[in-house]
Write an enzyme that holds these catalytic residues in place. Structure first.
Site, PDB file in Angstrom:
ATOM      1  N   GLU A 182      -2.926  -1.286  -0.254  1.00  0.00           N
ATOM      2  CA  GLU A 182      -1.649  -0.617  -0.549  1.00  0.00           C
ATOM      3  C   GLU A 182      -1.237  -0.743  -2.013  1.00  0.00           C
ATOM      4  OE1 GLU A 182      -0.361  -4.846   0.277  1.00  0.00           O
ATOM      5  OE2 GLU A 182      -1.986  -3.510   0.881  1.00  0.00           O
ATOM      6  N   CYS A 209      -5.374  -9.372   2.943  1.00  0.00           N
ATOM      7  CA  CYS A 209      -5.148 -10.584   2.144  1.00  0.00           C
ATOM      8  C   CYS A 209      -5.116 -11.825   3.050  1.00  0.00           C
ATOM      9  CB  CYS A 209      -3.874 -10.430   1.299  1.00  0.00           C
ATOM     10  SG  CYS A 209      -3.769 -11.667  -0.028  1.00  0.00           S
ATOM     11  N   HIS A 263      -5.590  -5.922  -1.718  1.00  0.00           N
ATOM     12  CA  HIS A 263      -4.471  -5.171  -1.145  1.00  0.00           C
ATOM     13  C   HIS A 263      -4.737  -3.667  -1.279  1.00  0.00           C
ATOM     14  CE1 HIS A 263      -1.451  -8.404  -0.519  1.00  0.00           C
ATOM     15  NE2 HIS A 263      -2.135  -8.999  -1.474  1.00  0.00           N
TER      16      HIS A 263
END
Length: 202
Positions: free
Chosen positions: A185, A79, A183
């Site tokens: 994750e 990001c 992202h």
């Protein structure tokens, strides 16, 4: 076990990134210690917030990051971490980045689309790289950003469309510095596979 250091410079969603890397089988350390960073098998540059503040905070580690990158070991920016890898950003006035990948960070143009670009969007793979092994064309990943990366085709791994086409993932000329605007994750099984691929690269 691969030792991965998440760089702690005061801005970043460190816990969820750590969890994703541990799920991928890595030994994860959150640190701002130059020796820990230089001795890592892989490094993550996370980031949420404003570009100018992030660059101010990471300036003390700039020579450490440069030395690590020159070693040829893998580094992943996520990001804002990806945006910091670029030459400049127009956020908050033109600010210099780490200049690991040539290009600039621009604000999304005013249009009928809502800014920030927030939520799931599909990706287009523009060139092969080990970090995206096993990731199908058109996979959906999770974004939250008001600024986007504008770089050359040779430095773009994945593109995405949101009012304009932008680089959703980038790479330096040597192939060891990778960034994702999305992202991993927070991107479900697709994101976990990307993190597993990164750990495998280290």
């Amino acid at each position: 076990m691969k030792k991965i250091v998440i760089i702690d410079y005061g801005l970043g969603n460190l816990r969820s990134v750590r969890k994703g890397l541990e799920h991928a089988g890595a030994d994860v350390i959150i640190s701002s210690d130059p020796e820990e960073i230089k001795n890592a098998d892989g490094v993550i540059l996370p980031g949420v917030g404003a570009f100018r503040d992030a660059m101010k905070n990471v300036e003390v580690l700039r020579s450490t990051i440069d030395e690590y990158v020159e070693s040829g070991k893998p580094m992943l920016g996520i990001c804002l971490g990806q945006q910091m890898m670029l030459s400049t950003s127009e956020e908050g006035g033109v600010t210099e980045g780490l200049d690991l990948v040539k290009g600039q960070v621009l604000r999304f143009p005013h249009s009928e689309l809502k800014v920030p670009h927030m939520g799931w969007n599909s990706i287009k793979i523009t060139q092969e790289h080990p970090i995206f092994d096993g990731i199908p064309e058109g996979s959906y990943v999770y974004f939250v950003h008001s600024y986007y990366v504008d770089t050359s085709d040779r430095n773009t791994l994945i593109s995405c469309e949101y009012g304009t086409e932008f680089a959703a993932a980038i790479v330096n000329d040597a192939g060891n510095v990778i960034g994702t605007q999305f992202h991993p994750e927070k991107s479900g099984d697709t994101g976990l596979k990307i993190l597993e691929n990164f750990v495998a690269m280290c």
